[in-house]
Design a protein around this motif. Structure first.
Motif, PDB file in Angstrom:
ATOM      1  N   LYS A  36       0.839  -1.184   0.000  1.00 37.95           N
ATOM      2  CA  LYS A  36       0.000   0.000   0.000  1.00 37.95           C
ATOM      3  C   LYS A  36       0.883   1.246   0.000  1.00 37.95           C
ATOM      4  CE  LYS A  36      -3.770  -2.258   2.501  1.00 37.95           C
ATOM      5  NZ  LYS A  36      -4.582  -2.281   3.756  1.00 37.95           N
ATOM      6  N   PRO A  37       0.461   2.309  -0.664  1.00 38.90           N
ATOM      7  CA  PRO A  37       1.268   3.538  -0.705  1.00 38.90           C
ATOM      8  C   PRO A  37       1.576   4.046   0.699  1.00 38.90           C
ATOM      9  CG  PRO A  37      -0.545   3.656  -2.272  1.00 38.90           C
ATOM     10  CD  PRO A  37      -0.795   2.440  -1.436  1.00 38.90           C
ATOM     11  N   GLY A  38       2.762   4.577   0.850  1.00 36.39           N
ATOM     12  CA  GLY A  38       3.167   5.091   2.154  1.00 36.39           C
ATOM     13  C   GLY A  38       4.671   5.246   2.187  1.00 36.39           C
ATOM     14  N   GLN A  39       5.331   4.495   3.047  1.00 40.99           N
ATOM     15  CA  GLN A  39       6.772   4.568   3.155  1.00 40.99           C
ATOM     16  C   GLN A  39       7.453   3.862   1.987  1.00 40.99           C
ATOM     17  OE1 GLN A  39       8.013   3.129   6.981  1.00 40.99           O
ATOM     18  NE2 GLN A  39       6.392   4.195   8.063  1.00 40.99           N
ATOM     19  N   GLU A  40       8.654   4.321   1.649  1.00 41.94           N
ATOM     20  CA  GLU A  40       9.409   3.693   0.567  1.00 41.94           C
ATOM     21  C   GLU A  40      10.430   2.689   1.085  1.00 41.94           C
ATOM     22  OE1 GLU A  40      10.031   6.347  -3.102  1.00 41.94           O
ATOM     23  OE2 GLU A  40      10.139   7.759  -1.426  1.00 41.94           O
ATOM     24  N   THR A  41      10.663   2.696   2.393  1.00 40.29           N
ATOM     25  CA  THR A  41      11.507   1.692   3.038  1.00 40.29           C
ATOM     26  C   THR A  41      10.851   1.273   4.339  1.00 40.29           C
ATOM     27  OG1 THR A  41      12.829   3.316   4.275  1.00 40.29           O
ATOM     28  CG2 THR A  41      13.624   2.709   2.078  1.00 40.29           C
ATOM     29  N   PHE A  42      11.201   0.087   4.830  1.00 40.52           N
ATOM     30  CA  PHE A  42      10.622  -0.375   6.086  1.00 40.52           C
ATOM     31  C   PHE A  42      11.549  -1.376   6.759  1.00 40.52           C
ATOM     32  CE2 PHE A  42       9.335  -3.451   2.943  1.00 40.52           C
ATOM     33  CZ  PHE A  42       9.241  -4.671   3.597  1.00 40.52           C
ATOM     34  N   LEU A  43      11.402  -1.471   8.081  1.00 38.48           N
ATOM     35  CA  LEU A  43      12.139  -2.443   8.872  1.00 38.48           C
ATOM     36  C   LEU A  43      11.280  -3.675   9.092  1.00 38.48           C
ATOM     37  CD1 LEU A  43      13.632  -0.167  11.684  1.00 38.48           C
ATOM     38  CD2 LEU A  43      14.867  -1.119   9.718  1.00 38.48           C
ATOM     39  N   CYS A  44      11.916  -4.846   9.072  1.00 40.03           N
ATOM     40  CA  CYS A  44      11.187  -6.058   9.416  1.00 40.03           C
ATOM     41  C   CYS A  44      12.148  -7.110   9.955  1.00 40.03           C
ATOM     42  CB  CYS A  44      10.378  -6.577   8.229  1.00 40.03           C
ATOM     43  SG  CYS A  44      11.292  -7.578   7.064  1.00 40.03           S
ATOM     44  N   PRO A  45      11.626  -8.137  10.657  1.00 32.47           N
ATOM     45  CA  PRO A  45      12.482  -9.149  11.279  1.00 32.47           C
ATOM     46  C   PRO A  45      13.147 -10.098  10.288  1.00 32.47           C
ATOM     47  CG  PRO A  45      10.380  -8.983  12.417  1.00 32.47           C
ATOM     48  CD  PRO A  45      10.246  -8.242  11.132  1.00 32.47           C
ATOM     49  N   VAL A  46      12.732 -10.085   9.035  1.00 32.69           N
ATOM     50  CA  VAL A  46      13.464 -10.852   8.021  1.00 32.69           C
ATOM     51  C   VAL A  46      14.698 -10.016   7.707  1.00 32.69           C
ATOM     52  CG1 VAL A  46      13.346 -11.983   5.785  1.00 32.69           C
ATOM     53  CG2 VAL A  46      11.266 -11.696   7.143  1.00 32.69           C
ATOM     54  N   ALA A  47      15.725 -10.169   8.509  1.00 33.02           N
ATOM     55  CA  ALA A  47      16.762  -9.143   8.601  1.00 33.02           C
ATOM     56  C   ALA A  47      17.702  -9.070   7.410  1.00 33.02           C
ATOM     57  CB  ALA A  47      17.579  -9.350   9.879  1.00 33.02           C
ATOM     58  N   THR A  48      17.933 -10.169   6.713  1.00 35.72           N
ATOM     59  CA  THR A  48      19.004 -10.185   5.713  1.00 35.72           C
ATOM     60  C   THR A  48      18.517 -10.676   4.359  1.00 35.72           C
ATOM     61  OG1 THR A  48      19.707 -12.446   6.247  1.00 35.72           O
ATOM     62  CG2 THR A  48      20.688 -10.652   7.535  1.00 35.72           C
ATOM     63  N   SER A  49      19.282 -10.332   3.349  1.00 37.24           N
ATOM     64  CA  SER A  49      19.053 -10.789   1.977  1.00 37.24           C
ATOM     65  C   SER A  49      20.412 -10.865   1.298  1.00 37.24           C
ATOM     66  CB  SER A  49      18.139  -9.814   1.231  1.00 37.24           C
ATOM     67  OG  SER A  49      18.098 -10.129  -0.155  1.00 37.24           O
ATOM     68  N   SER A  50      20.605 -11.845   0.421  1.00 36.66           N
ATOM     69  CA  SER A  50      21.918 -12.014  -0.216  1.00 36.66           C
ATOM     70  C   SER A  50      22.006 -11.352  -1.584  1.00 36.66           C
ATOM     71  CB  SER A  50      22.237 -13.506  -0.357  1.00 36.66           C
ATOM     72  OG  SER A  50      21.268 -14.149  -1.167  1.00 36.66           O
ATOM     73  N   TRP A  51      20.917 -10.745  -2.044  1.00 38.70           N
ATOM     74  CA  TRP A  51      20.903 -10.146  -3.390  1.00 38.70           C
ATOM     75  C   TRP A  51      21.123  -8.636  -3.310  1.00 38.70           C
ATOM     76  CZ3 TRP A  51      16.059 -12.737  -6.065  1.00 38.70           C
ATOM     77  CH2 TRP A  51      16.275 -14.122  -6.141  1.00 38.70           C
ATOM     78  N   GLY A  52      22.360  -8.218  -3.107  1.00 37.83           N
ATOM     79  CA  GLY A  52      22.664  -6.798  -3.033  1.00 37.83           C
ATOM     80  C   GLY A  52      22.343  -6.235  -1.661  1.00 37.83           C
TER      81      GLY A  52
END
Length: 310
Positions: A144-160
């Motif tokens: 939904k429109p709103g923030q362009e970034t967000f924090l979440c407990p899925v803390a990591t990602s290996s793609w950049g």
């Protein structure tokens, strides 16, 4: 390199076509002309054939063809370290020297604003030690429109992605609590990403990224994500170490993503993220099979109880 900018680390091996596309996209990044690039080229495997040796040589030559960033340093491994050890060693080496790092592999295409996003994220959250990673990839989720970034407990990602030295020093090379997490229904469900079985990957211990995820998980870590993806993975052609054939609809966002500080999880976006991975309910036939299996197990348990009572 501008001292305020994080160095970029790229890991390559024997995929010249992928590597060229990754570098060409990186060169178009805002801040690329002010950033330093460190390229770690893994060495040939034992008994490597002529074809593979040629691909390794071609891939390394591409690094020397152009000034892809302000400065480029090529670290050529003489022997094969494998992807996991190459990444862990390379990130550790550079992050210990500069305190922060932006990480790419040879099949990641970046938006022109990826470096800007990562550097802003590293600056905004540098003192928020619960945030472990600034992540550039996002699945095609209709937030939904709103923030362009967000924090979440899925803390990591290996793609950049990007991180800081104080958080990377916590990296758990040999996770200690696998059995405790896997043996507890609620812990295991929390460790998994919705219906994705991260626990199974952790037990096999065959990737650096699941260990990085575990590192953040046991410390209640968070990750920053954009609502639109700033990277695209082109490695799903069975050419890489862990490549698959997933048919992802990957859209690359070509506009800036400003990073604004948040001090809490965005529950709505986190829920949308989890819901993206919900597995479809089983078919009617599968439900019947599951019911028969359940009844069969109940019958066997009942027999065992009767034998015990006799």
């Amino acid at each position: 390199m501008d001292k305020d900018l994080a160095p970029v680390v790229l890991f390559i091996y024997n995929r010249p076509l992928h590597t060229r596309q990754t570098l060409e996209a990186l060169k178009k990044n805002v801040l690329a002309d002010r950033s330093v690039l460190y390229v770690f080229a893994d060495g040939p495997k034992e008994n490597a054939g002529t074809a593979d040796l040629n691909l390794i040589a071609q891939t390394r030559r591409i690094i020397k063809e152009s000034c892809w960033c302000k400065e480029v340093f090529l670290i050529e491994r003489e022997k094969n370290m494998n992807l996991e050890d190459n990444v862990i060693d390379g990130v550790t080496d550079i992050i210990n020297k500069f305190g922060k790092v932006i990480v790419l592999e040879d099949d990641i295409i970046t938006s022109p604003y990826f470096l800007q996003y990562c550097n802003e994220g590293l600056e905004v959250y540098k003192n928020s030690t619960q945030v472990f990673s600034i992540n550039g990839y996002m699945f095609p989720i209709d937030f939904k429109p709103g923030q362009e970034t967000f924090l979440c407990p899925v803390a990591t990602s290996s793609w950049g992605w990007a991180t800081w030295a104080d958080r990377w020093r916590l990296f758990e090379d040999n996770p200690r609590c696998i059995e405790e997490i896997g043996g507890n229904y609620f812990l295991k469900n929390r460790f998994n990403l919705a219906d994705l079985n991260f626990m199974s990957t952790l037990k096999h211990m065959n990737t650096w990224d699941i260990r990085w995820y575990y590192t953040a998980f046991i410390r209640n870590g968070l990750g920053l994500f954009p609502t639109k993806s700033l990277v695209k993975n082109i490695g799903f052609d069975k050419s890489g170490t862990h490549a698959g054939n997933e048919d992802l609809n990957q859209d690359l966002y070509l506009s800036p993503v400003p990073v604004i500080y948040n001090d809490s999880i965005n529950i709505n976006y986190y829920a949308d993220f989890l819901n993206y991975f919900k597995v479809a309910p089983p078919s009617v036939m599968q439900q019947i099979k599951n019911k028969i299996k359940f009844l069969f197990n109940i019958k066997n348990i009942t027999r065992a109880i009767r034998r015990t009572n006799d």
